[in-house]
Scaffold this active site. Structure first.
Site, short mmCIF file in Angstrom:
data_model
loop_
_atom_site.label_atom_id
_atom_site.label_comp_id
_atom_site.label_asym_id
_atom_site.label_seq_id
_atom_site.Cartn_x
_atom_site.Cartn_y
_atom_site.Cartn_z
N PHE C 39 0.85 -1.19 0.00
CA PHE C 39 0.00 0.00 0.00
C PHE C 39 0.88 1.24 0.00
O PHE C 39 1.70 1.44 0.91
CB PHE C 39 -0.92 0.00 1.22
CG PHE C 39 -1.89 -1.15 1.22
CD1 PHE C 39 -3.16 -1.01 0.69
CD2 PHE C 39 -1.53 -2.40 1.74
CE1 PHE C 39 -4.06 -2.07 0.67
CE2 PHE C 39 -2.43 -3.46 1.73
CZ PHE C 39 -3.70 -3.30 1.19
N VAL C 77 2.20 -1.66 4.54
CA VAL C 77 1.91 -0.24 4.39
C VAL C 77 3.27 0.48 4.39
O VAL C 77 4.09 0.26 5.29
CB VAL C 77 1.05 0.24 5.58
CG1 VAL C 77 0.94 1.75 5.60
CG2 VAL C 77 -0.33 -0.42 5.53
N CYS C 78 3.50 1.32 3.40
CA CYS C 78 4.79 2.01 3.30
C CYS C 78 4.98 2.98 4.47
O CYS C 78 4.12 3.83 4.74
CB CYS C 78 4.88 2.79 2.00
SG CYS C 78 6.28 3.93 1.98
N VAL C 79 6.11 2.87 5.13
CA VAL C 79 6.35 3.67 6.34
C VAL C 79 6.40 5.17 6.04
O VAL C 79 5.79 5.98 6.75
CB VAL C 79 7.61 3.20 7.10
CG1 VAL C 79 8.88 3.32 6.27
CG2 VAL C 79 7.77 3.98 8.40
N ALA C 82 3.01 6.36 5.24
CA ALA C 82 2.17 6.24 6.42
C ALA C 82 2.45 7.36 7.42
O ALA C 82 1.53 7.93 8.02
CB ALA C 82 2.39 4.88 7.09
#
Lengths: 136, 101, 130
Positions: C39, C77-79, C82
């Site tokens: 994501f 989920v991409c840090v 995010a």
């Protein structure tokens, strides 16, 4: 599997600033550069606006990320294909773009152009030759 | 290599479909889904672009035309309807997927 | 075949997450392996457990979570994306001194390298966006 080298193409079709796609896709390119894949970038449609020179965000409150494109050469990302028709449709020529270069280790660090202007049909062939195309 | 190109935007709103058509090669396929299905309708300005593409196979996602009230009879000739399983088959049968988002 | 999925948009605003879900589910039901669902951009918004749609609408987050439970999906989920958009797990809350977390447990927050690795390891990368 980890040894295999794939051809990655990052397909850039978005103008900068209006949305974050261009910036965040550039972040993927930078991270991806550490993975030893064969990487190239294509600038198509409004993507050509990403590398126009003279970007100045000093009065708009956000970060000017265009200098990062100039650093790509240091990450061994030096295949930047810019579509001729996309430039022309937008009244641009290569002279309107940043001068992006890389240094060729095999030729005594000779400075070479990273940008290659290619026709739509050439770019179609380049795309067809890839293993993975990233879209953002 | 043969490619599956996907277009999910209306051709009347964005240039994704036109851009895709400019780069699609003989032997490749184009899947129209989400609002991209509006490029699949007969009698629109897009019909000629679909029928004149040589050697390109067109598909449209059935659930997305159904959701938008588009009857299969209104599709441009030669466009094949697939479901999500068919979308998966197209993605695996071609060498890669190029998304014109 | 081994596939990975990239989702660039959040839930509800765009159909991207719905399309990706239907595609992923169909691929799994056909016996394909999903190496990873990644994501990115606003797509990180698919990973918050605080999503509360009206009862007569689909719950996109729960739907992904259920699919992950059933098939042991790796949903990342991409840090960086995010952090920008306030999607937080315990590690991130601690690191960035936030007083709450909102990640749905079936998702994990990790780096962009996970997307690159997914592209290297998978035979197909399928991108859903706007």
């Amino acid at each position: 599997m980890s040894e295999q080298i794939k051809k990655f193409l990052y397909l850039n079709r978005r103008a900068p600033y209006g949305t974050i796609y261009a910036w965040e896709s550039l972040e993927v390119v930078l991270i991806g550069a550490a993975f030893d894949q064969k990487v190239s970038l294509a600038f198509v449609d409004d993507g050509v606006f990403e590398i126009v020179k003279g970007q100045d965000t000093s009065e708009s409150g956000f970060k000017n990320f265009s200098p990062t494109y100039a650093a790509l050469g240091d990450y061994d990302v030096n295949q930047l294909f810019v579509e001729k028709e996309s430039l022309e449709e937008r009244g641009l020529s290569i002279d309107d773009l940043m001068h992006l270069t890389w240094e060729d280790e095999d030729e005594d660090w000779a400075e070479k152009d990273s940008i290659r202007v290619v026709s739509r049909s050439e770019l179609s062939e380049i795309m067809a030759d890839q293993d993975v195309v990233f879209s953002f | 290599m043969s490619e599956l190109h996907t277009v999910n935007k209306s051709p009347f709103e964005k240039n994704s479909f036109d851009s895709c058509m400019g780069h699609v090669l003989d032997g490749s396929a184009v899947l129209l889904y989400e609002d991209g299905v509006y490029a699949a309708i007969k009698g629109t300005a897009m019909e000629g672009k679909v029928t004149s593409a040589q050697g390109v196979k067109f598909y449209v996602l059935g659930p997305d035309i159904k959701a938008r009230g588009i009857d299969a009879a209104r599709l441009t000739d030669g466009i094949e309807i697939v479901d999500y399983a068919g979308f998966v088959d197209l993605a695996t049968e071609h060498d890669k997927v190029v998304a014109w988002v | 075949m081994k596939l990975s999925i990239q989702i660039n948009e959040g839930p509800y605003q765009h159909q991207a997450s719905d399309s990706a879900y239907m595609f992923t589910k169909a691929a799994l039901e056909k016996g394909h392996e999903i190496f990873r669902v990644f994501f990115y951009h606003d797509g990180v918004g698919n990973g918050t457990r605080l999503t509360t749609p009206p009862q007569d609408d689909r719950n996109i987050v729960n739907r992904w979570a259920d699919l992950a439970d059933e098939y042991k999906l790796d949903m990342v989920v991409c840090v960086a994306a995010a952090q920008r958009r306030g999607i937080v797990d315990e590690g991130e809350a601690e690191r960035n001194k936030k007083d709450a977390t909102n990640i749905q447990p079936q998702f994990r927050i990790s780096g962009l390298g996970q997307l690159i690795e997914a592209a290297v390891q998978s035979e197909r990368l399928v991108v859903f966006g706007d």
